[in-house]
Every structure is written in C-alpha cells, then in structure tokens.
Design a protein around this motif. Structure first.
Motif, short mmCIF file in Angstrom:
data_model
loop_
_atom_site.label_atom_id
_atom_site.label_comp_id
_atom_site.label_asym_id
_atom_site.label_seq_id
_atom_site.Cartn_x
_atom_site.Cartn_y
_atom_site.Cartn_z
N ALA A 53 -18.81 -33.80 -10.43
CA ALA A 53 -18.89 -33.03 -11.69
C ALA A 53 -17.47 -33.11 -12.11
O ALA A 53 -17.30 -32.78 -13.52
CB ALA A 53 -19.52 -31.64 -11.42
N VAL A 54 -16.38 -32.74 -11.47
CA VAL A 54 -15.20 -32.35 -11.64
C VAL A 54 -14.29 -33.61 -12.41
O VAL A 54 -13.91 -33.75 -13.50
CB VAL A 54 -14.17 -32.01 -10.84
CG1 VAL A 54 -12.70 -32.17 -10.94
CG2 VAL A 54 -14.76 -30.47 -10.20
N VAL A 55 -14.98 -34.99 -11.77
CA VAL A 55 -14.30 -36.11 -12.26
C VAL A 55 -15.07 -36.65 -13.58
O VAL A 55 -14.20 -36.93 -14.69
CB VAL A 55 -14.48 -37.22 -11.37
CG1 VAL A 55 -14.33 -38.73 -11.82
CG2 VAL A 55 -13.62 -37.06 -9.81
N GLU A 56 -16.38 -36.30 -13.44
CA GLU A 56 -17.08 -36.76 -15.15
C GLU A 56 -16.28 -35.57 -16.01
O GLU A 56 -16.41 -36.21 -17.05
CB GLU A 56 -18.50 -36.36 -14.69
CG GLU A 56 -19.08 -37.36 -13.85
CD GLU A 56 -20.53 -37.03 -13.14
OE1 GLU A 56 -21.14 -36.04 -14.04
OE2 GLU A 56 -21.12 -37.38 -12.49
N ARG A 57 -16.08 -34.57 -15.61
CA ARG A 57 -15.48 -33.46 -16.89
C ARG A 57 -14.29 -34.04 -17.00
O ARG A 57 -14.11 -33.84 -18.48
CB ARG A 57 -15.66 -32.18 -16.35
CG ARG A 57 -15.01 -31.06 -17.22
CD ARG A 57 -15.79 -30.63 -18.42
NE ARG A 57 -16.97 -29.91 -18.27
CZ ARG A 57 -17.47 -29.23 -18.93
NH1 ARG A 57 -17.03 -29.30 -20.24
NH2 ARG A 57 -18.69 -28.43 -19.01
N HIS A 58 -13.39 -34.31 -16.28
CA HIS A 58 -12.07 -34.50 -16.63
C HIS A 58 -12.00 -35.89 -17.30
O HIS A 58 -11.22 -36.05 -18.29
CB HIS A 58 -11.28 -34.37 -15.54
CG HIS A 58 -9.73 -34.94 -15.70
ND1 HIS A 58 -8.97 -34.15 -16.54
CD2 HIS A 58 -8.91 -35.88 -15.06
CE1 HIS A 58 -7.79 -34.57 -16.41
NE2 HIS A 58 -7.68 -35.73 -15.78
N VAL A 59 -12.45 -36.91 -16.65
CA VAL A 59 -12.27 -38.37 -17.24
C VAL A 59 -13.07 -38.55 -18.32
O VAL A 59 -12.48 -38.95 -19.29
CB VAL A 59 -12.52 -39.23 -16.25
CG1 VAL A 59 -12.65 -40.79 -16.68
CG2 VAL A 59 -11.84 -39.11 -14.90
N GLY A 60 -14.33 -37.94 -18.44
CA GLY A 60 -15.09 -38.13 -19.79
C GLY A 60 -15.09 -39.42 -20.51
O GLY A 60 -15.08 -39.66 -21.70
N GLY A 61 -15.05 -40.67 -19.62
CA GLY A 61 -15.21 -41.85 -20.37
C GLY A 61 -13.53 -42.53 -20.58
O GLY A 61 -13.35 -43.32 -21.13
N SER A 62 -12.48 -41.64 -20.56
CA SER A 62 -11.13 -41.88 -20.88
C SER A 62 -10.75 -42.81 -19.92
O SER A 62 -10.32 -42.41 -18.85
CB SER A 62 -10.32 -40.49 -21.08
OG SER A 62 -9.02 -41.01 -21.41
N SER A 63 -10.46 -43.84 -20.28
CA SER A 63 -9.69 -45.07 -19.21
C SER A 63 -8.31 -44.43 -19.12
O SER A 63 -7.64 -44.50 -17.80
CB SER A 63 -9.51 -46.25 -19.79
OG SER A 63 -10.83 -46.82 -20.03
N ALA A 64 -7.67 -43.70 -19.92
CA ALA A 64 -6.05 -43.17 -19.59
C ALA A 64 -6.35 -42.20 -18.81
O ALA A 64 -5.35 -42.05 -17.94
CB ALA A 64 -5.83 -42.89 -20.99
N ARG A 65 -7.32 -41.27 -18.88
CA ARG A 65 -7.27 -40.22 -18.03
C ARG A 65 -7.73 -40.64 -16.60
O ARG A 65 -7.16 -40.23 -15.35
CB ARG A 65 -8.16 -39.11 -18.17
CG ARG A 65 -7.77 -38.37 -19.53
CD ARG A 65 -8.75 -37.24 -19.78
NE ARG A 65 -8.49 -36.12 -20.97
CZ ARG A 65 -9.06 -35.35 -21.24
NH1 ARG A 65 -10.29 -34.90 -20.73
NH2 ARG A 65 -8.60 -34.57 -22.33
N LEU A 66 -8.40 -41.53 -16.25
CA LEU A 66 -8.91 -42.24 -14.98
C LEU A 66 -7.54 -43.05 -14.33
O LEU A 66 -7.38 -42.53 -13.43
CB LEU A 66 -9.90 -43.23 -15.25
CG LEU A 66 -10.40 -43.89 -14.14
CD1 LEU A 66 -10.92 -42.95 -12.81
CD2 LEU A 66 -11.50 -45.11 -14.21
N ALA A 67 -7.01 -43.82 -15.25
CA ALA A 67 -5.52 -44.22 -14.77
C ALA A 67 -4.68 -43.40 -14.23
O ALA A 67 -3.94 -43.65 -13.32
CB ALA A 67 -5.00 -45.25 -15.88
N ALA A 68 -4.64 -42.20 -14.91
CA ALA A 68 -3.46 -41.27 -14.49
C ALA A 68 -3.90 -40.57 -13.24
O ALA A 68 -3.04 -39.66 -12.61
CB ALA A 68 -3.19 -40.09 -15.60
N GLY A 69 -5.12 -40.47 -12.93
CA GLY A 69 -5.49 -39.79 -11.76
C GLY A 69 -5.93 -38.45 -11.69
O GLY A 69 -5.44 -37.65 -12.64
N ILE A 70 -6.51 -37.81 -10.89
CA ILE A 70 -6.97 -36.35 -10.90
C ILE A 70 -6.10 -35.60 -9.90
O ILE A 70 -6.17 -34.31 -10.16
CB ILE A 70 -8.45 -36.20 -10.58
CG1 ILE A 70 -8.87 -34.81 -11.09
CG2 ILE A 70 -8.77 -36.36 -9.19
CD1 ILE A 70 -10.28 -34.93 -11.18
#
Length: 550
Positions: free
Chosen positions: A74-91
């Motif tokens: 749930a946290v990863v889905e909420r934060h990343v939300g389909g954004s490649s940039a947010r995924l690349a920057a990590g959580i």
C-alpha cells in the motif's frame, strides 16, 4: 575444463575434427557467463516495486493496512503511483525522513502514508537540505544494519543447531507442505519430519502485485489462498486472530513453522530445513522473509519467471539480483530449476523440436541462471541446480537422456548440489521417475536433494524409504561422469543437448529475448508482466551498501 574429463573428440565426415563435448560445454558456459555479466550489471543498478517493498519490510513495515492490503504494498503504491521518477529515486530515504519528522513507529507511518495522511513526496523534498539528507542516510544505514544483524543471528542459530542435532545424510529427502493455512500447517510440518523429511517445502502464495496484474489480463495465479479463506476487506483483526485466514507461506506462518519444525527436528535427532518457493514478481520479498525467518532453501529462478511466467526480463533480473544479495547474507541455499521448456521457436516454424533440442534449450537457460546467481555473489555452497527437466519421463529413451543431463550438469558445476524434483506426471509415466532418479543418483554428487510429491503419512514414509534405498544402491555402482559419457547412447544425447544449448545462447546473444520468448500472457499485444515497473536507480545511496557482506 580439461578434455581428459570427457570423451575424446569425435570426427565429423567432411568437416575435419569435431569439437569434443568438453569444448562444447566450455563454450556453453562461457556464452552464459558473458550474457549474465552484461545483464546482471544492469539488473543490480535497477529497482522495482518489489525491491522497494522489501526495503520497507526491512525497515519494520509489516501486516495489513485498514483496507486489508499488505502494508508495504500500500505504501509503495501510494508513493510511486505509476511514476517512474519516484520509483527510480526509491522509497528508503523519504520514508526515513518522515520517521524522523513525525517521531512515530514505522508501522504507524506506513499506515498514515497508505491512508493519504502523510505524503512521502513532500518528505522527499527535504532531502535537498544537506543536513537532513545526511541524517536520513545515517538513520537508514542504522536500521538496515540492525535488520542484517538478525540475518547473521539466524546464520549462527542454524550452525549451532546443526552442531547440536547433527545434519541429515545426503541426499536430503524433501516433502511439500499441503496445508494451505496456518491453522494446520505447523502440525502437518511436524508430521512430515516424523515421516523422514529432511526438508519441508512451503509454497508462498501469490503476492498482491501479481494478482492484480493477472486480473487485469483476465487470469488468476496458480497458487493463491481460496477466496472463502481470505479475510474480508478491512478486517485486520480477523487476519491477526484467525489462523485459518493466514496462508501457510506468509511470514507470520513461517515464524510458527520454523519453531514447530525445530521442535520436531530435536525429537528426530537431526536438523531439518525449511524451503520456500514463491510466485513471480516477489523475489526480493521472498528473500527478505527467508533471511528473517531462517529459511534454509529458497527456490528462486529468474529465467523460469521470464520464460514460463511471462515476466519482463529486465524486471525479473532486477528482482532476483536484489534477492540474491539478501540471500547471500542469510546463508540460505538458492535453487535454480533445470531449465524451462522453450517452445516459441517451434511455434514460429510450425514444427516441434526433438528431445535433444528441448533438453539443450533448458540447459542453456539453466546455465544462464547459474551464471547470474554467481555474478550476484552466491558461492558454490549456496547454490543448487535442478537435475532433470519435468517432461523427461515422457521422452523416448529417458534413461540415456537422464544420464546425459546429469553427467553434463555434474561436469559443468562440480561444486553445486543437484536437485531432483518429482514432477506432476500422468499415471502412464509417473512410475518411471523414481527409477530415473535412482539411475542418476550414483553420479549426482554429495550435495543432492530429492523432492517427492507424496501426501499422507504412509505414502511419505514409503517415498522416504525408497529414496534412501535408491541412493544406497546407487552409491555401490557409482561411476565417474566421464566414464558414463563414454557410453555411445549417453554421448549421443549429450552432444545433441550441447549443440542445442550453444545454438540457443548464440541466438539469445544475437537476437535478444525474442529468440526464446513467445507472446506475453494474455495476448501478443500486451507487454510482458512488470515491464512498466523496472527502472534504473537515480538515487545513489543504498542503505545496504554501508554494511559489508559476510
């Protein structure tokens, strides 16, 4: 590899001296290592949602959110939300910054992020301040180091128990747990130990990401908890209180299974291992749970995910590269399969491949999986390989093919254990498999594992007794691999296998994955699973980098 270990070079009419099996085998292994070197480096520099979920779980995020969704998901889905940039920057760093800012527990922070009360994107902006970033990096490293200390404690506990109880003789005899939920799983596992199991194998249910992706394609995962056993949406209490709703392969259930199996092992007077096998898109989390719960054997094969499960190659390799990193620290044995059945080239030309080609393609893919695992730092003591492809018993002349397959694997990887996994066969050929294993055990080497499908106490005891008997008798007439390869029937099938393996890897190098892959699950117009969820990392900091591996 010296030609003395294999037969002398044969001659091919009109073509001069042909290459020996040793030369062909060396060529196959070199090609696999070259591909693994290039692809592995890229995988280690990438990230995926599964990798980020594993980091959150490493930081202490577990359980479900208020809607019954796994909290890390749930946290990863909420934060990343389909954004490649947010995924690349990590959580990791945004999460740790928020932990410091709000001074709450990781679980409470995760619940607030999942509900939308806290936005990690805002917290990520604070990393632009040098002091905050330095503090976040230090805290992330401290949390990661504390978690890795638990990995090390489990390694120590395994060695101490082995010292007290003693190890089971090889081959290890393994049985799969059939109980689907935690309510019966611990007692069932203890019963398997009483029946003679040295390894209790547990299937981990499909993760949320795989379920959702398959649902979007009108498909369901093969292994999943039945709907009437799952907790209702929002019922976190039900999941916490009712063992009938907890899958046997969940982390909570594995904790209970570890304790119960240790008790049964003490009564049996030998150390008993737990093994897990997970579905696609979950390798990082499978590795993390295995490391935290002292799982001894982990079946993790990125090539099988790519070929059989339809996962995007970049995604699968990135997931498993991270998983290998954790498993290397945990000391668990990683098992790669005997290689998948590759039929896409046959479908393209409209003609089925012969037995040698099928076996060679599988061996090529297995060689690639082994090379990838070694490139990720897994040494010989932590790596095992499947010995026989599951369709072998259906082939013509299966005995000669089985001997050729095991001989080549033994010569290719003399330091690796071999795993014989009983497949789900039709009754017509089911009786052949134990005899094929008995035939091959004499050359399988010291690190052998035999996994049987027996269910019920009497069947399990019978399977254990017949497996031990086969191993004992095979040891009496064991031959050197090179001697077996000198037999004409075995040599003929080994040469066919090696020729197909070398051709497969050459095509893979020239054409990419299209050489061996068919259409993605759900149709040719769809991307392969997870293709949109793997990116090169843009955040240089990695909390695991500051802790030297053991």
């Amino acid at each position: 590899m010296s030609d003395k270990r294999l037969s002398k070079p044969a001659r091919s009419p009109g073509r001069g001296p042909a290459r020996s099996p040793a030369q062909r085998l060396d060529a196959v292994l070199r090609r696999a290592e070259d591909l693994a070197g290039a692809w592995g480096a890229r995988a280690r520099a990438s990230t995926t949602p599964a990798r980020e979920r594993a980091l959150l779980r490493l930081f202490g995020v577990g359980g479900l959110d208020r809607d019954g969704v796994p909290l890390a998901s749930a946290v990863v889905e909420r934060h990343v939300g389909g954004s490649s940039a947010r995924l690349a920057a990590g959580i990791a760093l945004p999460f740790v910054v928020a932990l410091h800012e709000y001074d709450i527990s990781p679980e409470q922070l995760a619940l607030d992020v999942a509900s939308g009360a806290i936005d990690l994107a805002f917290e990520a902006e604070l990393l632009a301040e040098p002091d905050r970033r330095a503090a976040a990096e230090a805290e992330a490293s401290r949390i990661a180091a504390r978690a890795l200390e638990r990995f090390d404690a489990n390694r120590t506990a395994r060695l101490e128990l082995l010292g007290v109880l003693g190890d089971a003789p090889r081959p290890w005899f393994g049985l799969s747990l059939s109980a689907p939920t935690m309510s019966a799983a611990p007692d069932d596992a203890a019963a398997l130990v009483a029946a003679g199991a040295d390894l209790v194998r547990i299937r981990v249910p499909a993760g949320r990401e795989l379920v959702l992706r398959l649902h979007d394609r009108g498909l369901k995962p093969e292994h999943w908890l039945p709907r009437d056993k799952r907790p209702a949406v929002g019922s976190r209490a039900a999941d916490a209180d009712d063992p009938a709703t907890v899958p046997a392969g969940s982390q909570r259930a594995l904790t209970a299974l570890r304790a119960r199996v240790d008790e049964a092992a003490a009564e049996a007077g030998r150390y008993v291992r737990l093994g897990t096998v997970a579905t696609a898109l979950a390798a990082p989390e499978q590795a993390l749970v295995a490391s935290l719960e002292r799982i001894d054997v982990v079946e993790a094969d990125p090539i099988a995910e790519i070929v059989t499960d339809g996962v995007d190659p970049d995604r699968a390799l990135a997931d498993h590269a991270f998983g290998h990193r954790l498993l290397r620290r945990s000391g668990a044995i990683v098992v790669v399969g005997p290689g998948p059945l590759i039929v896409a080239p046959d479908l393209a030309r409209g003609l089925p491949a012969d037995a040698g080609t099928r076996a060679g393609r599988a061996f090529a893919m297995q060689a690639l999986a082994v090379a990838l695992a070694r490139g990720d730092g897994l040494g010989s003591g932590q790596l095992a390989a499947g010995a026989l492809v599951p369709w072998l018993a259906d082939e013509r002349f299966p005995a000669a093919q089985a001997l050729a397959a095991v001989v080549l694997r033994r010569l290719a990887w003399p330091d690796l254990g071999l795993v014989f996994e009983e497949p789900d066969l039709p009754s017509r050929t089911r009786a052949r498999w134990p005899y094929l294993v008995g035939l091959a055990l004499g050359i399988a080497g010291p690190g052998t594992i035999v996994l049987r499908r027996a269910t019920g106490h009497e069947a399990a005891v019978h399977a254990e007794e017949t497996t031990r008997a086969a191993a004992l008798l095979a040891a009496e007439i064991a031959e050197e691999p090179a001697a077996l390869l000198a037999r004409p029937a075995v040599l003929e099938r080994a040469e066919a296998l090696l020729a197909a393996a070398e051709s497969t890897l050459a095509d893979l190098a020239d054409e990419g994955w299209e050489a061996v892959l068919g259409a993605p699950l759900g149709g040719p117009d769809l991307d392969r699973l997870g293709a949109d969820a793997v990116v090169e990392r843009t955040e240089a900091f990695d909390p695991l980098d500051v802790v030297a591996p053991t």
